[in-house]
Design an enzyme around this catalytic site. Structure first.
Site, PDB file in Angstrom:
ATOM      1  CD  GLU A 153      -3.110   0.670   0.110  1.00 30.11           C
ATOM      2  OE1 GLU A 153      -2.505   1.349  -0.743  1.00 30.11           O
ATOM      3  OE2 GLU A 153      -4.318   0.794   0.318  1.00 30.11           O
ATOM      4  CG  ASP A 179      -6.147   8.804   5.689  1.00 30.81           C
ATOM      5  OD1 ASP A 179      -6.219   9.200   6.858  1.00 30.81           O
ATOM      6  OD2 ASP A 179      -6.356   9.562   4.724  1.00 30.81           O
ATOM      7  CG  PHE A 185      -4.587  18.583   1.113  1.00 30.23           C
ATOM      8  CD1 PHE A 185      -5.554  17.959   0.332  1.00 30.23           C
ATOM      9  CD2 PHE A 185      -5.006  19.409   2.149  1.00 30.23           C
ATOM     10  CE1 PHE A 185      -6.907  18.153   0.580  1.00 30.23           C
ATOM     11  CE2 PHE A 185      -6.357  19.608   2.401  1.00 30.23           C
ATOM     12  CZ  PHE A 185      -7.306  18.974   1.616  1.00 30.23           C
ATOM     13  NE  ARG A 228      -4.005   8.050  -9.119  1.00 28.46           N
ATOM     14  CZ  ARG A 228      -4.661   7.648  -8.032  1.00 28.46           C
ATOM     15  NH1 ARG A 228      -3.989   7.228  -6.985  1.00 28.46           N
ATOM     16  NH2 ARG A 228      -5.977   7.672  -7.998  1.00 28.46           N
TER      17      ARG A 228
END
Ligand code: PRP
Ligand code: MN
Ligand code: MG
Length: 185
Positions: free
Chosen positions: A101, A105, A154, A167
């Protein structure tokens, strides 16, 4: 549309440090899974960058598969519901599975996936997560192989998106506030 770098407020983890950490974990995992024919399962889309770097850093042969899960919509907060967008093509029964992963979160995505793979009959299920946001954890899930902890900001790059963008950044960084204006952290 501005260049990626112009929308970055500051870098959190450099490209060099990301790869250094991934190399360390890959060395440990190669040792731990020697003779165990591991199946690496990356959670699309965020884990793609980590999967590529991690699998290439491993010194034993591995199998790879991908599962597309989503706990987020187009916004920035977890919806709490896991959606399977695309399933594995591998039967995990009896396999030693290592989930790869990008970030943990709330922990909901991983908690769901670990249980699902066990339900399907995997012999073992462990987790490598490049990043964790401990302050946001809602569900307890054991991460055996850990990368870095990041603050509740963020964070984008190396697979992590904001609204499907960023990404492709090769480091981990914090976005400028104007990029996500109107959204809530
Ligand atoms: C992100 C991230 C993890 C998950 C973590 O994926 O890549 O998979 O959320 O959140 P959680 O611990 O609260 O479940 P996302 O759902 O945004 O999909 P993506 O990987 O395609 O970006
Ligand atoms: Mn993801
Ligand atoms: Mg996402």
């Amino acid at each position: 549309i501005a260049d990626v770098q112009d929308q970055i407020d500051h870098e959190l983890i450099s490209k060099t440090d990301i790869h250094k950490k991934i190399d360390e974990v890959a060395a440990q995992v190669s040792q731990d899974y020697r003779g165990k024919d591991p199946l690496l399962v990356a959670v699309l889309k965020g884990a793609v960058n980590t999967m590529v770097a991690f699998s290439q850093a491993m010194s034993i042969p591995v199998q790879m598969d991908f599962m597309s899960l989503s706990s987020y919509g187009s916004g920035t907060s977890s919806s709490g519901t896991i959606t399977v967008r695309q399933d594995l093509s591998t039967d995990v029964r009896g396999r030693n599975v290592l989930i790869v992963e990008d970030i943990v979160d709330s922990g909901r995505t991983l908690a769901w996936l670990v249980e699902e793979l066990k339900r399907r009959g995997a012999q073992s299920v462990e987790v490598f997560a490049l990043l964790e946001k401990p302050s946001r954890r809602e569900v307890d899930v054991q991460v055996k192989y850990k990368g870095y902890e990041v603050p509740d900001e963020f964070v984008v790059g190396f697979g992590l998106d904001y609204d499907e963008r960023f990404r492709n950044l090769d480091s981990i960084a914090v976005l400028k506030p104007e990029v996500y204006q109107g959204e809530q952290a």
